[in-house]
Each structure stands twice: as C-alpha cells, then as structure tokens.
Design a protein around this motif. Structure first.
Motif, PDB file in Angstrom:
ATOM      1  N   ALA A 131      45.069  69.331  95.342  1.00 28.62           N
ATOM      2  CA  ALA A 131      43.815  69.238  94.577  1.00 28.62           C
ATOM      3  C   ALA A 131      43.808  70.272  93.447  1.00 28.62           C
ATOM      4  O   ALA A 131      43.367  69.978  92.335  1.00 28.62           O
ATOM      5  N   ILE A 132      44.307  71.470  93.723  1.00 35.70           N
ATOM      6  CA  ILE A 132      44.401  72.498  92.681  1.00 35.70           C
ATOM      7  C   ILE A 132      45.369  72.037  91.591  1.00 35.70           C
ATOM      8  O   ILE A 132      45.085  72.164  90.397  1.00 35.70           O
ATOM      9  N   SER A 133      46.499  71.509  92.008  1.00 38.61           N
ATOM     10  CA  SER A 133      47.493  71.026  91.051  1.00 38.61           C
ATOM     11  C   SER A 133      46.925  69.909  90.178  1.00 38.61           C
ATOM     12  O   SER A 133      47.085  69.927  88.951  1.00 38.61           O
ATOM     13  N   ASP A 134      46.228  68.966  90.800  1.00 40.72           N
ATOM     14  CA  ASP A 134      45.631  67.855  90.037  1.00 40.72           C
ATOM     15  C   ASP A 134      44.614  68.380  89.025  1.00 40.72           C
ATOM     16  O   ASP A 134      44.590  67.943  87.872  1.00 40.72           O
ATOM     17  N   TRP A 135      43.783  69.318  89.445  1.00 42.81           N
ATOM     18  CA  TRP A 135      42.778  69.897  88.548  1.00 42.81           C
ATOM     19  C   TRP A 135      43.457  70.600  87.381  1.00 42.81           C
ATOM     20  O   TRP A 135      43.052  70.450  86.230  1.00 42.81           O
ATOM     21  N   THR A 136      44.497  71.356  87.680  1.00 43.67           N
ATOM     22  CA  THR A 136      45.223  72.092  86.637  1.00 43.67           C
ATOM     23  C   THR A 136      45.857  71.135  85.640  1.00 43.67           C
ATOM     24  O   THR A 136      45.782  71.355  84.425  1.00 43.67           O
ATOM     25  N   ILE A 137      46.454  70.075  86.120  1.00 47.86           N
ATOM     26  CA  ILE A 137      47.100  69.097  85.240  1.00 47.86           C
ATOM     27  C   ILE A 137      46.064  68.426  84.344  1.00 47.86           C
ATOM     28  O   ILE A 137      46.296  68.251  83.144  1.00 47.86           O
ATOM     29  N   GLN A 138      44.894  68.091  84.903  1.00 42.90           N
ATOM     30  CA  GLN A 138      43.830  67.488  84.083  1.00 42.90           C
ATOM     31  C   GLN A 138      43.417  68.431  82.961  1.00 42.90           C
ATOM     32  O   GLN A 138      43.236  68.006  81.820  1.00 42.90           O
ATOM     33  N   HIS A 139      43.269  69.683  83.270  1.00 41.32           N
ATOM     34  CA  HIS A 139      42.851  70.647  82.260  1.00 41.32           C
ATOM     35  C   HIS A 139      43.976  70.990  81.294  1.00 41.32           C
ATOM     36  O   HIS A 139      43.724  71.291  80.130  1.00 41.32           O
ATOM     37  N   GLN A 140      45.198  70.908  81.761  1.00 42.14           N
ATOM     38  CA  GLN A 140      46.337  71.129  80.871  1.00 42.14           C
ATOM     39  C   GLN A 140      46.341  70.062  79.782  1.00 42.14           C
ATOM     40  O   GLN A 140      46.516  70.372  78.608  1.00 42.14           O
ATOM     41  N   LYS A 141      46.107  68.821  80.161  1.00 45.16           N
ATOM     42  CA  LYS A 141      46.051  67.738  79.180  1.00 45.16           C
ATOM     43  C   LYS A 141      44.928  67.966  78.179  1.00 45.16           C
ATOM     44  O   LYS A 141      45.091  67.745  76.981  1.00 45.16           O
ATOM     45  N   PHE A 142      43.779  68.429  78.669  1.00 51.61           N
ATOM     46  CA  PHE A 142      42.654  68.721  77.783  1.00 51.61           C
ATOM     47  C   PHE A 142      43.049  69.768  76.749  1.00 51.61           C
ATOM     48  O   PHE A 142      42.818  69.598  75.549  1.00 51.61           O
ATOM     49  N   TRP A 143      43.642  70.870  77.217  1.00 52.11           N
ATOM     50  CA  TRP A 143      43.995  71.955  76.293  1.00 52.11           C
ATOM     51  C   TRP A 143      45.108  71.558  75.338  1.00 52.11           C
ATOM     52  O   TRP A 143      45.082  71.928  74.166  1.00 52.11           O
ATOM     53  N   GLU A 144      46.075  70.799  75.818  1.00 49.98           N
ATOM     54  CA  GLU A 144      47.143  70.353  74.923  1.00 49.98           C
ATOM     55  C   GLU A 144      46.575  69.478  73.816  1.00 49.98           C
ATOM     56  O   GLU A 144      46.917  69.638  72.645  1.00 49.98           O
ATOM     57  N   THR A 145      45.676  68.568  74.175  1.00 48.21           N
ATOM     58  CA  THR A 145      45.052  67.699  73.184  1.00 48.21           C
ATOM     59  C   THR A 145      44.205  68.520  72.212  1.00 48.21           C
ATOM     60  O   THR A 145      44.256  68.316  70.998  1.00 48.21           O
ATOM     61  N   SER A 146      43.438  69.457  72.752  1.00 44.07           N
ATOM     62  CA  SER A 146      42.601  70.306  71.894  1.00 44.07           C
ATOM     63  C   SER A 146      43.447  71.141  70.950  1.00 44.07           C
ATOM     64  O   SER A 146      43.117  71.287  69.762  1.00 44.07           O
TER      65      SER A 146
END
Length: 110
Positions: free
Chosen positions: A78-93
């Motif tokens: 669950a931590i890994s999934d959350w981190t990956i979701q936010h990683q995509k957000f920051w990469e896009t931003s």
C-alpha cells in the motif's frame, strides 16, 4: 484515521521504523531480538509493537510462550502504491514546469 494515515504515523517514529526495517531484513523474529534496536525498556518496545500491529504493518504469532513478529507485505504494498501514484503526479508536474520554463526562455529570447 484511515489505514494509510495510521501507517505513516506509525512509521514516523525512529524506533518503529527501525523495527520494520529489521523485520524486513531478517524475517520473523521474537520480541526479544527486537529489543537491541533501541535503548528502551521491554514495556516501551511492547508499546511500539502494539502501534505497528494496530497500523497493520506487522503481525504477531504466538509460539508457546514466545511472540513472533513479521512484516505484513500487503501494508508495504500500500505504501509502494501510494508512492508510485505520487511519483507520477510529481513527474507530470515537473514536466509541465520544464515546458513552461522552456517556453518562457524562448519568449525572452525572441
């Protein structure tokens, strides 16, 4: 508190994070083996283990008089999934910021 909030809250303590890291590294261990992580009393370690259990990060198994602890992989997932979701957000931003700044540089030059 939701599960992810409890998870991060539990891991925000250095001792509890060290317990989880040791269990990840060494696998299932008795409570006594975890006592060397920090210079704290047995009851204090028991309270840390309780917080980790209630957050769903570790499980306890009784083997006679011993309590054995191990990491719950689904909690770490669950931590890994959350981190990956936010990683995509920051990469896009950051990509958008890069594009914006590149456009600004071209506008200044032109």
């Amino acid at each position: 508190m939701n599960t992810l909030t409890q998870t991060f809250s539990a891991l925000s303590d250095d001792t509890r994070l060290a317990v989880v890291e040791q269990l990840m590294r060494n696998g299932e261990q008795p409570a006594g083996a975890l006592g060397g992580i920090a210079d704290i009393s047995g009851p204090a370690m028991s309270r840390h283990l309780k917080v980790l259990r209630e957050a769903g990060l570790i499980r306890q198994r009784v083997d006679g008089t011993r309590r054995l602890y191990s990491v719950r992989p689904e909690a770490l997932r669950a931590i890994s999934d959350w981190t990956i979701q936010h990683q995509k957000f920051w990469e896009t931003s950051l990509d958008r910021l890069h594009d914006f700044l590149s456009h600004e540089d071209k506008t200044k030059d032109g």
